[in-house]
Design an enzyme around this catalytic site. Structure first.
Site, short mmCIF file in Angstrom:
data_model
loop_
_atom_site.label_atom_id
_atom_site.label_comp_id
_atom_site.label_asym_id
_atom_site.label_seq_id
_atom_site.Cartn_x
_atom_site.Cartn_y
_atom_site.Cartn_z
CE LYS A 1 -3.86 1.95 2.74
NZ LYS A 1 -4.65 1.79 3.98
CB SER B 1 -8.11 3.53 2.96
OG SER B 1 -7.20 2.99 3.90
CB SER C 1 -8.15 0.62 5.85
OG SER C 1 -8.93 1.77 5.67
N1 GLN Z 1 -13.09 4.03 6.63
C1 GLN Z 1 -12.40 4.41 7.81
C2 GLN Z 1 -11.94 5.84 7.70
O1 GLN Z 1 -12.19 6.43 6.71
C3 GLN Z 1 -11.24 3.50 8.08
C4 GLN Z 1 -10.09 3.78 7.21
C5 GLN Z 1 -8.85 3.05 7.63
O2 GLN Z 1 -8.90 2.04 8.33
N2 GLN Z 1 -7.73 3.60 7.23
O3 GLN Z 1 -11.34 6.39 8.56
#
Ligand code: GLN
Length: 492
Positions: free
Chosen positions: A79, A154, A178
Protein backbone atom coordinates in the site's frame (compact mmCIF):
# COMPACT_ATOMS: atom_id res chain seq x y z
CA UNK A 1 0.99 -15.10 -19.61
CA UNK A 2 2.07 -17.88 -17.27
CA UNK A 3 0.13 -18.67 -14.16
CA UNK A 4 2.62 -18.22 -11.33
CA UNK A 5 0.69 -15.06 -10.41
CA UNK A 6 -2.15 -17.26 -9.17
CA UNK A 7 -0.01 -18.89 -6.47
CA UNK A 8 -0.35 -18.22 -2.77
CA UNK A 9 2.75 -17.10 -0.91
CA UNK A 10 3.18 -20.55 0.62
CA UNK A 11 2.92 -22.20 -2.78
CA UNK A 12 5.42 -19.73 -4.23
CA UNK A 13 7.85 -20.47 -1.40
CA UNK A 14 7.53 -24.21 -2.11
CA UNK A 15 7.99 -23.67 -5.85
CA UNK A 16 11.09 -21.57 -5.28
CA UNK A 17 12.57 -24.00 -2.79
CA UNK A 18 12.00 -26.97 -5.06
CA UNK A 19 13.36 -25.11 -8.06
CA UNK A 20 10.00 -25.41 -9.85
CA UNK A 21 10.25 -21.72 -10.76
CA UNK A 22 12.54 -18.76 -10.24
CA UNK A 23 11.71 -15.47 -8.62
CA UNK A 24 12.30 -13.82 -11.99
CA UNK A 25 9.63 -16.02 -13.60
CA UNK A 26 7.23 -15.18 -10.79
CA UNK A 27 7.77 -11.46 -11.27
CA UNK A 28 7.40 -11.81 -15.06
CA UNK A 29 4.02 -13.44 -14.62
CA UNK A 30 2.93 -10.71 -12.25
CA UNK A 31 4.03 -8.04 -14.71
CA UNK A 32 2.08 -9.72 -17.51
CA UNK A 33 -0.98 -10.10 -15.31
CA UNK A 34 -0.82 -6.44 -14.51
CA UNK A 35 -0.41 -5.45 -18.14
CA UNK A 36 -3.41 -7.57 -19.02
CA UNK A 37 -5.75 -6.62 -16.20
CA UNK A 38 -4.89 -3.40 -14.45
CA UNK A 39 -6.20 -1.08 -17.15
CA UNK A 40 -9.68 -1.77 -15.85
CA UNK A 41 -8.93 -2.39 -12.16
CA UNK A 42 -6.27 0.30 -11.58
CA UNK A 43 -5.11 -1.38 -8.38
CA UNK A 44 -1.46 -0.42 -8.72
CA UNK A 45 -0.24 3.17 -8.65
CA UNK A 46 3.21 2.13 -9.67
CA UNK A 47 5.16 -0.94 -10.59
CA UNK A 48 8.78 -0.60 -11.59
CA UNK A 49 9.15 -3.72 -13.73
CA UNK A 50 12.88 -3.39 -14.42
CA UNK A 51 13.72 -2.89 -10.81
CA UNK A 52 11.46 -5.72 -9.68
CA UNK A 53 13.10 -8.08 -12.18
CA UNK A 54 16.57 -7.00 -11.06
CA UNK A 55 15.67 -7.71 -7.43
CA UNK A 56 14.18 -11.05 -8.40
CA UNK A 57 17.35 -12.03 -10.25
CA UNK A 58 19.29 -10.99 -7.21
CA UNK A 59 17.18 -13.26 -5.01
CA UNK A 60 17.64 -16.14 -7.46
CA UNK A 61 21.41 -15.62 -7.40
CA UNK A 62 21.38 -15.47 -3.60
CA UNK A 63 19.51 -18.78 -3.46
CA UNK A 64 22.12 -20.39 -5.72
CA UNK A 65 24.77 -19.15 -3.30
CA UNK A 66 22.98 -20.94 -0.48
CA UNK A 67 21.06 -18.06 1.10
CA UNK A 68 17.81 -19.07 2.75
CA UNK A 69 14.92 -16.98 3.94
CA UNK A 70 11.29 -17.65 4.70
CA UNK A 71 10.30 -15.41 1.77
CA UNK A 72 13.37 -15.47 -0.43
CA UNK A 73 12.37 -14.16 -3.86
CA UNK A 74 8.68 -13.74 -2.99
CA UNK A 75 7.21 -10.61 -4.60
CA UNK A 76 4.77 -8.55 -2.52
CA UNK A 77 2.63 -5.50 -3.27
CA UNK A 78 2.62 -2.63 -0.79
CA UNK A 79 0.00 0.00 0.00
CA UNK A 80 1.25 3.46 -0.92
CA UNK A 81 1.38 4.45 2.77
CA UNK A 82 4.43 2.36 3.74
CA UNK A 83 7.98 3.58 3.30
CA UNK A 84 10.11 1.32 1.10
CA UNK A 85 13.63 2.64 0.44
CA UNK A 86 13.92 4.28 -2.96
CA UNK A 87 10.22 4.08 -3.79
CA UNK A 88 7.78 6.96 -4.03
CA UNK A 89 5.41 6.99 -1.05
CA UNK A 90 2.48 9.24 -1.78
CA UNK A 91 -0.33 7.93 0.40
CA UNK A 92 -2.71 8.45 -2.51
CA UNK A 93 -2.10 12.20 -2.17
CA UNK A 94 -0.75 15.02 -4.33
CA UNK A 95 0.90 16.57 -1.29
CA UNK A 96 3.61 13.90 -1.35
CA UNK A 97 4.41 14.38 -5.05
CA UNK A 98 8.15 14.03 -5.46
CA UNK A 99 8.80 12.37 -2.09
CA UNK A 100 10.97 9.26 -2.21
CA UNK A 101 11.23 7.09 0.89
CA UNK A 102 14.74 7.23 2.35
CA UNK A 103 14.23 4.19 4.60
CA UNK A 104 12.29 0.97 5.09
CA UNK A 105 9.36 0.72 7.48
CA UNK A 106 10.15 -1.88 10.14
CA UNK A 107 7.55 -4.30 8.73
CA UNK A 108 9.17 -3.91 5.31
CA UNK A 109 12.67 -4.37 6.74
CA UNK A 110 11.60 -7.60 8.47
CA UNK A 111 10.05 -9.00 5.30
CA UNK A 112 13.09 -7.94 3.33
CA UNK A 113 15.38 -9.66 5.81
CA UNK A 114 13.53 -12.90 4.95
CA UNK A 115 14.12 -12.23 1.25
CA UNK A 116 10.80 -10.66 0.14
CA UNK A 117 10.88 -8.15 -2.70
CA UNK A 118 8.53 -5.21 -3.09
CA UNK A 119 7.29 -4.99 -6.63
CA UNK A 120 4.54 -2.41 -6.70
CA UNK A 121 2.61 0.23 -4.82
CA UNK A 122 -1.12 -0.02 -4.49
CA UNK A 123 -3.81 2.61 -4.64
CA UNK A 124 -5.60 3.87 -1.54
CA UNK A 125 -7.89 6.55 -0.17
CA UNK A 126 -5.77 9.60 0.50
CA UNK A 127 -3.91 9.03 3.81
CA UNK A 128 -6.23 6.08 4.52
CA UNK A 129 -9.29 8.29 4.81
CA UNK A 130 -12.16 6.50 3.19
CA UNK A 131 -13.88 3.18 2.67
CA UNK A 132 -13.98 2.91 -1.11
CA UNK A 133 -10.60 4.03 -2.56
CA UNK A 134 -12.52 6.78 -4.37
CA UNK A 135 -10.66 9.38 -2.28
CA UNK A 136 -7.36 8.68 -4.05
CA UNK A 137 -5.86 11.68 -5.81
CA UNK A 138 -4.96 9.29 -8.62
CA UNK A 139 -8.44 8.04 -9.45
CA UNK A 140 -10.39 5.11 -8.06
CA UNK A 141 -9.61 1.41 -8.12
CA UNK A 142 -12.35 -0.90 -9.37
CA UNK A 143 -13.63 -4.12 -7.87
CA UNK A 144 -12.38 -7.16 -9.81
CA UNK A 145 -15.76 -8.89 -9.34
CA UNK A 146 -17.65 -6.02 -10.93
CA UNK A 147 -15.81 -3.04 -12.31
CA UNK A 148 -18.80 -0.76 -11.72
CA UNK A 149 -18.30 -1.34 -7.98
CA UNK A 150 -15.77 -0.07 -5.45
CA UNK A 151 -13.12 -2.42 -4.04
CA UNK A 152 -13.62 -1.08 -0.51
CA UNK A 153 -11.01 0.97 1.24
CA UNK A 154 -8.83 2.42 2.18
CA UNK A 155 -6.53 -0.48 1.15
CA UNK A 156 -8.68 -1.06 -1.96
CA UNK A 157 -5.71 -1.30 -4.32
CA UNK A 158 -4.07 -4.01 -2.21
CA UNK A 159 -7.30 -6.03 -2.01
CA UNK A 160 -8.00 -5.68 -5.73
CA UNK A 161 -4.55 -6.77 -6.90
CA UNK A 162 -4.65 -9.85 -4.66
CA UNK A 163 -8.19 -10.77 -5.74
CA UNK A 164 -7.29 -10.32 -9.42
CA UNK A 165 -4.10 -12.40 -9.10
CA UNK A 166 -1.94 -9.40 -9.90
CA UNK A 167 -0.11 -10.01 -6.59
CA UNK A 168 0.48 -13.07 -4.44
CA UNK A 169 -0.18 -10.98 -1.36
CA UNK A 170 -0.13 -7.33 -0.36
CA UNK A 171 0.33 -5.17 2.70
CA UNK A 172 -2.32 -2.74 3.83
CA UNK A 173 -3.01 -0.64 6.89
CA UNK A 174 -6.12 -0.71 9.04
CA UNK A 175 -7.14 2.28 11.16
CA UNK A 176 -10.86 1.57 11.31
CA UNK A 177 -11.32 -1.33 8.92
CA UNK A 178 -9.08 -0.58 5.95
CA UNK A 179 -7.64 -4.08 5.68
CA UNK A 180 -10.71 -6.06 6.71
CA UNK A 181 -13.35 -4.24 4.67
CA UNK A 182 -11.60 -4.16 1.26
CA UNK A 183 -10.65 -7.83 1.81
CA UNK A 184 -14.36 -8.55 2.30
CA UNK A 185 -15.42 -6.49 -0.74
CA UNK A 186 -12.87 -8.18 -3.01
CA UNK A 187 -13.09 -11.73 -1.66
CA UNK A 188 -9.63 -12.06 -0.17
CA UNK A 189 -8.33 -12.60 3.36
CA UNK A 190 -7.33 -9.62 5.51
CA UNK A 191 -5.84 -9.47 9.00
CA UNK A 192 -5.74 -6.48 11.32
CA UNK A 193 -3.30 -7.34 14.08
CA UNK A 194 -3.85 -6.10 17.63
CA UNK A 195 -2.64 -2.57 18.26
CA UNK A 196 1.04 -2.86 19.13
CA UNK A 197 1.59 -6.23 17.47
CA UNK A 198 3.31 -4.85 14.36
CA UNK A 199 5.59 -1.82 14.50
CA UNK A 200 4.16 1.33 12.93
CA UNK A 201 7.60 2.75 12.24
CA UNK A 202 7.61 3.83 8.60
CA UNK A 203 3.83 3.64 8.25
CA UNK A 204 2.69 7.18 7.46
CA UNK A 205 0.47 8.12 10.39
CA UNK A 206 -3.25 8.71 9.97
CA UNK A 207 -4.53 8.11 13.53
CA UNK A 208 -1.63 6.90 15.63
CA UNK A 209 -3.64 5.23 18.40
CA UNK A 210 -5.50 3.10 15.84
CA UNK A 211 -3.19 2.43 12.86
CA UNK A 212 -1.90 -1.12 12.29
CA UNK A 213 -0.21 -2.73 9.30
CA UNK A 214 -1.86 -5.93 8.11
CA UNK A 215 -1.57 -8.45 5.26
CA UNK A 216 -4.13 -9.00 2.46
CA UNK A 217 -3.71 -12.53 1.16
CA UNK A 218 -5.32 -15.37 -0.75
CA UNK A 219 -5.79 -17.45 2.37
CA UNK A 220 -5.39 -17.50 6.14
CA UNK A 221 -2.17 -19.53 6.03
CA UNK A 222 -0.49 -16.71 4.12
CA UNK A 223 -1.78 -14.12 6.58
CA UNK A 224 -0.26 -16.19 9.40
CA UNK A 225 3.04 -16.48 7.57
CA UNK A 226 3.35 -12.75 6.87
CA UNK A 227 2.25 -11.78 10.38
CA UNK A 228 4.86 -14.11 11.85
CA UNK A 229 7.56 -12.26 9.96
CA UNK A 230 6.33 -8.72 10.71
CA UNK A 231 5.23 -9.10 14.35
CA UNK A 232 7.18 -8.24 17.46
CA UNK A 233 8.45 -5.29 19.43
CA UNK A 234 10.51 -2.56 17.79
CA UNK A 235 12.60 -0.01 19.69
CA UNK A 236 11.59 2.52 17.01
CA UNK A 237 7.88 2.32 17.90
CA UNK A 238 7.17 2.75 21.59
CA UNK A 239 3.59 1.54 21.07
CA UNK A 240 4.79 -1.84 19.82
CA UNK A 241 4.63 -4.37 22.65
CA UNK A 242 6.58 -7.29 24.00
CA UNK A 243 3.57 -9.65 23.95
CA UNK A 244 4.60 -13.11 22.89
CA UNK A 245 4.76 -13.65 19.13
CA UNK A 246 3.26 -17.08 18.74
CA UNK A 247 3.80 -19.65 16.03
CA UNK A 248 0.96 -18.42 13.82
CA UNK A 249 1.45 -21.08 11.18
CA UNK A 250 0.97 -23.73 13.86
CA UNK A 251 -2.29 -22.08 14.90
CA UNK A 252 -3.66 -22.79 11.42
CA UNK A 253 -4.63 -26.38 11.07
CA UNK A 254 -6.36 -27.29 14.27
CA UNK A 255 -10.12 -27.71 14.27
CA UNK A 256 -12.67 -25.77 16.28
CA UNK A 257 -13.48 -28.41 18.88
CA UNK A 258 -13.81 -26.94 22.33
CA UNK A 259 -13.87 -23.35 21.04
CA UNK A 260 -16.59 -20.97 22.10
CA UNK A 261 -17.54 -18.43 19.46
CA UNK A 262 -19.59 -15.37 20.37
CA UNK A 263 -22.27 -13.79 18.21
CA UNK A 264 -22.78 -10.14 19.11
CA UNK A 265 -26.51 -9.50 18.99
CA UNK A 266 -25.75 -5.80 18.46
CA UNK A 267 -24.21 -6.59 15.04
CA UNK A 268 -27.25 -8.35 13.62
CA UNK A 269 -29.47 -5.33 13.36
CA UNK A 270 -31.49 -3.29 10.87
CA UNK A 271 -29.32 -2.08 8.02
CA UNK A 272 -27.49 -5.38 7.60
CA UNK A 273 -28.10 -6.41 3.98
CA UNK A 274 -30.14 -9.66 3.94
CA UNK A 275 -27.75 -11.40 1.51
CA UNK A 276 -24.80 -10.50 3.74
CA UNK A 277 -26.62 -11.74 6.82
CA UNK A 278 -27.51 -15.01 5.09
CA UNK A 279 -23.88 -15.68 4.16
CA UNK A 280 -22.70 -14.88 7.69
CA UNK A 281 -25.36 -17.12 9.26
CA UNK A 282 -24.33 -19.98 6.98
CA UNK A 283 -20.67 -19.46 7.98
CA UNK A 284 -21.65 -19.56 11.66
CA UNK A 285 -23.44 -22.85 11.02
CA UNK A 286 -20.31 -24.19 9.37
CA UNK A 287 -18.22 -23.25 12.42
CA UNK A 288 -20.72 -25.09 14.59
CA UNK A 289 -20.37 -28.17 12.39
CA UNK A 290 -16.61 -27.90 12.81
CA UNK A 291 -17.03 -28.35 16.53
CA UNK A 292 -17.39 -24.82 17.90
CA UNK A 293 -19.97 -23.94 20.49
CA UNK A 294 -21.79 -20.74 19.50
CA UNK A 295 -22.99 -18.40 22.25
CA UNK A 296 -24.66 -14.99 22.14
CA UNK A 297 -22.67 -12.02 23.44
CA UNK A 298 -23.45 -8.37 23.74
CA UNK A 299 -21.40 -5.32 22.77
CA UNK A 300 -23.78 -2.64 24.00
CA UNK A 301 -21.76 0.41 22.96
CA UNK A 302 -21.66 -0.53 19.28
CA UNK A 303 -24.20 2.15 18.43
CA UNK A 304 -21.82 4.95 19.51
CA UNK A 305 -18.71 3.52 17.88
CA UNK A 306 -18.95 5.55 14.66
CA UNK A 307 -19.08 9.03 16.26
CA UNK A 308 -16.39 7.97 18.74
CA UNK A 309 -14.11 6.74 15.98
CA UNK A 310 -14.63 9.79 13.77
CA UNK A 311 -13.78 12.12 16.67
CA UNK A 312 -10.66 10.23 17.78
CA UNK A 313 -9.42 9.52 14.24
CA UNK A 314 -9.93 13.06 12.93
CA UNK A 315 -8.38 14.62 16.05
CA UNK A 316 -5.25 12.53 15.63
CA UNK A 317 -5.21 13.09 11.87
CA UNK A 318 -5.36 16.86 12.29
CA UNK A 319 -2.18 16.68 14.38
CA UNK A 320 -0.41 14.08 12.24
CA UNK A 321 -1.07 15.81 8.94
CA UNK A 322 0.28 19.15 10.18
CA UNK A 323 3.71 17.96 9.04
CA UNK A 324 2.73 18.28 5.38
CA UNK A 325 3.45 21.97 5.08
CA UNK A 326 5.32 22.34 1.81
CA UNK A 327 8.63 22.59 3.63
CA UNK A 328 9.51 19.13 4.85
CA UNK A 329 8.10 16.70 2.29
CA UNK A 330 7.02 16.49 -1.30
CA UNK A 331 4.90 19.10 -3.00
CA UNK A 332 5.22 22.88 -2.51
CA UNK A 333 2.80 25.33 -4.12
CA UNK A 334 4.25 28.02 -6.37
CA UNK A 335 3.89 31.75 -5.98
CA UNK A 336 3.63 32.14 -2.20
CA UNK A 337 4.69 35.53 -0.81
CA UNK A 338 5.57 34.42 2.71
CA UNK A 339 5.83 31.30 4.81
CA UNK A 340 2.20 31.25 5.93
CA UNK A 341 1.16 31.45 2.33
CA UNK A 342 3.45 28.49 1.55
CA UNK A 343 1.55 26.44 4.14
CA UNK A 344 -1.87 27.63 3.08
CA UNK A 345 -1.41 27.26 -0.67
CA UNK A 346 0.43 23.95 -0.42
CA UNK A 347 -2.25 22.43 1.77
CA UNK A 348 -5.11 23.94 -0.25
CA UNK A 349 -3.70 22.48 -3.47
CA UNK A 350 -2.11 19.32 -2.09
CA UNK A 351 -4.92 17.77 -0.01
CA UNK A 352 -8.17 16.42 -1.39
CA UNK A 353 -11.64 17.34 -0.05
CA UNK A 354 -12.06 14.41 2.39
CA UNK A 355 -8.67 15.04 3.99
CA UNK A 356 -9.49 18.74 4.39
CA UNK A 357 -12.88 17.90 5.87
CA UNK A 358 -11.24 15.66 8.45
CA UNK A 359 -8.47 18.09 9.35
CA UNK A 360 -11.09 20.76 9.96
CA UNK A 361 -13.29 18.40 12.00
CA UNK A 362 -10.29 17.15 13.99
CA UNK A 363 -9.08 20.68 14.70
CA UNK A 364 -12.58 21.60 15.86
CA UNK A 365 -12.96 18.68 18.30
CA UNK A 366 -9.58 19.54 19.82
CA UNK A 367 -10.18 23.28 20.04
CA UNK A 368 -10.31 25.14 23.38
CA UNK A 369 -14.06 25.32 23.95
CA UNK A 370 -14.92 21.90 22.59
CA UNK A 371 -12.09 19.63 23.67
CA UNK A 372 -13.89 18.33 26.77
CA UNK A 373 -17.26 18.02 25.08
CA UNK A 374 -15.99 15.99 22.13
CA UNK A 375 -12.47 14.65 22.37
CA UNK A 376 -12.34 13.81 26.08
CA UNK A 377 -15.82 12.36 25.94
CA UNK A 378 -14.92 10.22 22.95
CA UNK A 379 -11.93 8.86 24.87
CA UNK A 380 -14.25 7.87 27.71
CA UNK A 381 -16.64 6.13 25.35
CA UNK A 382 -13.64 4.39 23.80
CA UNK A 383 -12.93 2.84 27.20
CA UNK A 384 -16.52 1.59 27.38
CA UNK A 385 -16.17 0.00 23.95
CA UNK A 386 -12.94 -1.71 25.00
CA UNK A 387 -14.66 -3.02 28.14
CA UNK A 388 -17.53 -4.41 26.04
CA UNK A 389 -15.01 -6.65 24.31
CA UNK A 390 -13.21 -7.57 27.53
CA UNK A 391 -16.54 -8.66 28.99
CA UNK A 392 -17.50 -10.58 25.86
CA UNK A 393 -14.19 -12.44 25.83
CA UNK A 394 -14.96 -13.69 29.35
CA UNK A 395 -17.63 -15.91 27.82
CA UNK A 396 -16.16 -16.73 24.40
CA UNK A 397 -12.80 -17.28 22.72
CA UNK A 398 -13.50 -15.32 19.54
CA UNK A 399 -16.37 -13.36 18.03
CA UNK A 400 -18.01 -13.94 14.65
CA UNK A 401 -19.55 -10.96 12.87
CA UNK A 402 -20.09 -9.36 9.49
CA UNK A 403 -17.24 -7.14 8.23
CA UNK A 404 -19.58 -4.58 6.71
CA UNK A 405 -23.34 -4.14 6.53
CA UNK A 406 -23.33 -4.44 2.73
CA UNK A 407 -21.28 -5.95 -0.06
CA UNK A 408 -19.42 -3.63 -2.46
CA UNK A 409 -21.53 -0.73 -3.76
CA UNK A 410 -21.32 1.17 -6.99
CA UNK A 411 -18.69 3.81 -7.63
CA UNK A 412 -20.10 7.22 -6.84
CA UNK A 413 -22.96 5.83 -4.76
CA UNK A 414 -21.76 7.21 -1.42
CA UNK A 415 -19.43 9.99 -2.49
CA UNK A 416 -21.97 12.77 -2.18
CA UNK A 417 -22.77 11.90 1.42
CA UNK A 418 -19.73 11.27 3.64
CA UNK A 419 -21.91 10.28 6.59
CA UNK A 420 -23.39 7.40 4.59
CA UNK A 421 -19.85 6.26 3.83
CA UNK A 422 -18.88 6.48 7.52
CA UNK A 423 -21.85 4.34 8.57
CA UNK A 424 -20.46 1.45 6.54
CA UNK A 425 -17.61 1.23 9.08
CA UNK A 426 -19.92 0.24 11.95
CA UNK A 427 -18.63 -3.34 12.34
CA UNK A 428 -14.92 -2.61 11.93
CA UNK A 429 -14.26 0.51 14.00
CA UNK A 430 -15.21 -0.98 17.41
CA UNK A 431 -12.33 -3.50 17.23
CA UNK A 432 -9.96 -0.71 16.19
CA UNK A 433 -11.01 1.47 19.11
CA UNK A 434 -10.55 -1.51 21.44
CA UNK A 435 -7.11 -2.34 20.01
CA UNK A 436 -8.05 -6.00 19.46
CA UNK A 437 -7.33 -8.17 16.41
CA UNK A 438 -9.66 -9.03 13.56
CA UNK A 439 -9.63 -11.22 10.50
CA UNK A 440 -11.80 -11.07 7.40
CA UNK A 441 -12.35 -14.26 5.39
CA UNK A 442 -14.52 -14.80 2.30
CA UNK A 443 -17.77 -16.57 3.24
CA UNK A 444 -20.06 -16.36 0.22
CA UNK A 445 -21.54 -14.15 -2.44
CA UNK A 446 -24.59 -11.97 -2.84
CA UNK A 447 -27.08 -12.85 -5.59
CA UNK A 448 -25.37 -10.08 -7.60
CA UNK A 449 -22.12 -12.06 -7.45
CA UNK A 450 -20.24 -9.86 -4.99
CA UNK A 451 -18.13 -11.39 -2.21
CA UNK A 452 -19.15 -11.32 1.46
CA UNK A 453 -16.64 -11.37 4.33
CA UNK A 454 -16.91 -13.02 7.73
CA UNK A 455 -15.15 -11.16 10.51
CA UNK A 456 -13.43 -13.10 13.29
CA UNK A 457 -12.48 -10.92 16.26
CA UNK A 458 -10.13 -11.98 19.00
CA UNK A 459 -8.83 -10.40 22.20
CA UNK A 460 -5.72 -8.22 22.16
CA UNK A 461 -2.75 -10.34 21.08
CA UNK A 462 -5.03 -13.29 20.42
CA UNK A 463 -4.07 -13.53 16.73
CA UNK A 464 -3.55 -17.29 17.03
CA UNK A 465 -7.19 -17.72 17.91
CA UNK A 466 -8.61 -15.76 15.01
CA UNK A 467 -6.20 -17.44 12.61
CA UNK A 468 -7.24 -20.83 13.96
CA UNK A 469 -10.92 -20.07 13.40
CA UNK A 470 -10.33 -18.57 9.94
CA UNK A 471 -8.10 -21.38 8.81
CA UNK A 472 -10.41 -24.14 10.04
CA UNK A 473 -13.26 -22.40 8.24
CA UNK A 474 -11.26 -22.02 5.02
CA UNK A 475 -10.16 -25.62 5.06
CA UNK A 476 -13.80 -26.67 4.90
CA UNK A 477 -14.96 -24.13 2.30
CA UNK A 478 -13.75 -22.92 -1.07
CA UNK A 479 -15.02 -19.33 -1.15
CA UNK A 480 -11.46 -18.04 -0.89
CA UNK A 481 -10.46 -20.02 -3.98
CA UNK A 482 -13.07 -18.46 -6.26
CA UNK A 483 -11.69 -15.96 -8.73
CA UNK A 484 -13.42 -13.23 -10.71
CA UNK A 485 -13.71 -13.60 -14.49
CA UNK A 486 -11.67 -10.67 -15.67
CA UNK A 487 -11.55 -8.90 -18.98
CA UNK A 488 -7.98 -8.32 -20.17
CA UNK A 489 -7.08 -4.66 -20.71
CA UNK A 490 -3.72 -2.89 -20.11
CA UNK A 491 -2.30 -1.16 -16.97
CA UNK A 492 -1.83 2.42 -15.74
N1 GLN B 1 -13.09 4.03 6.63
C1 GLN B 1 -12.40 4.41 7.81
C2 GLN B 1 -11.94 5.84 7.70
O1 GLN B 1 -12.19 6.43 6.71
C3 GLN B 1 -11.24 3.50 8.08
C4 GLN B 1 -10.09 3.78 7.21
C5 GLN B 1 -8.85 3.05 7.63
O2 GLN B 1 -8.90 2.04 8.33
N2 GLN B 1 -7.73 3.60 7.23
O3 GLN B 1 -11.34 6.39 8.56
Amino acid sequence: MGSLNTLTVRQAVDHLEQGACSSEELVRDLLSARTALDGTIQGYLQMDGERALAEARHADADRKKGRRGRLLGVPLAVKDILNVTGQACRCGSRILDGYTAPYDATAIARLRAEGAIFVGRTNMDEFGMGSSTENSAFGPTRNPWNSACVPGGSSGGSAAVVAADMALAALGSDTGGSVRQPAAFCGCTGLKPSYGRVSRYGLVAYASSLDQIGPLTKDVDDAALLLGVMAGPDPRDSSSVEALVEDYAAACGSDLKGMKLGLPRDYFVKGLEPAVEAAIRAAIERCRELGAEVVEVSLPHTSVAIPTYYIVATAEASANLARFDGVRYGFRAEGAEDVLEVYAKTRAQGFGPEVKRRIILGTYVLSGGYHDAYYVRAQKVRTLIRRDFEDAFKTCDAILAPVAPTAAYRLGEKMADPLQMYLGDIFTVPASLAGICGLSVPCGFTPAGLPVGLQVLGPAFGESRVLRVGSAYQKSTDWHRRRPALAAEGGR
